[in-house]
Design a protein around this motif. Structure first.
Motif, short mmCIF file in Angstrom:
data_model
loop_
_atom_site.label_atom_id
_atom_site.label_comp_id
_atom_site.label_asym_id
_atom_site.label_seq_id
_atom_site.Cartn_x
_atom_site.Cartn_y
_atom_site.Cartn_z
N GLN A 116 -2.67 22.24 -19.29
CA GLN A 116 -3.70 21.75 -20.21
C GLN A 116 -5.04 22.40 -19.94
O GLN A 116 -5.77 22.76 -20.86
N ASN B 275 -4.92 25.92 -21.33
CA ASN B 275 -4.90 25.94 -22.79
C ASN B 275 -6.19 25.43 -23.42
O ASN B 275 -6.67 26.01 -24.40
N ARG B 276 -6.76 24.38 -22.88
CA ARG B 276 -7.95 23.77 -23.48
C ARG B 276 -9.27 24.39 -23.03
O ARG B 276 -10.23 24.43 -23.78
N ASN B 277 -9.31 24.83 -21.77
CA ASN B 277 -10.58 25.29 -21.20
C ASN B 277 -10.55 26.75 -20.76
O ASN B 277 -11.40 27.17 -19.99
#
Length: 114
Positions: free
Chosen positions: A22, A25-27
């Motif tokens: 995560q 993928n997000r940051n």
């Protein structure tokens, strides 16, 4: 209870495989493999950068300062120390809990480096 992973991450504690994915993928997080080059070449996380523990102090400046770093080794022991060293140098670094072993046990893919 829901805040526990966030609190641990804030303190630099190890993160799970799913939390690491995560973060990437997000940051736009970056995986950093601190194993020796010969182990790195046998298989690692795709897109991981190899900065062996022995070279970490000298090469820390080559790592991105504006992205979270997920540091890993074979079983997660060396990476805890490596992440702490990087945090002391002002980088946002956490260790992958269980290392590459936990990654493969979770069924995640490996990439071979030439």
């Amino acid at each position: 209870m829901l805040l526990w992973p966030t609190l641990r991450r804030g303190k630099g504690g190890p993160v799970s495989v799913s939390d690491a994915v995560q973060t990437v993928n997000r940051n736009q997080g970056v995986f950093v493999d601190v194993r020796p080059p010969d182990q790195f070449k046998t298989g690692t996380i795709a897109q991981a950068r190899n900065v062996p523990v022995a070279d970490l102090g000298a090469k820390a400046g080559s790592l991105p300062k504006n992205k979270p770093l997920i540091v890993f080794c074979e079983q997660g022991r060396e990476s805890i120390k490596a992440a702490a060293l990087l945090r002391k140098q002002g980088l946002d670094a956490v260790s992958l809990e269980g290392g590459l072993k936990a990654w493969t046990q979770a069924g995640m893919p490996l990439s071979k480096k030439a």
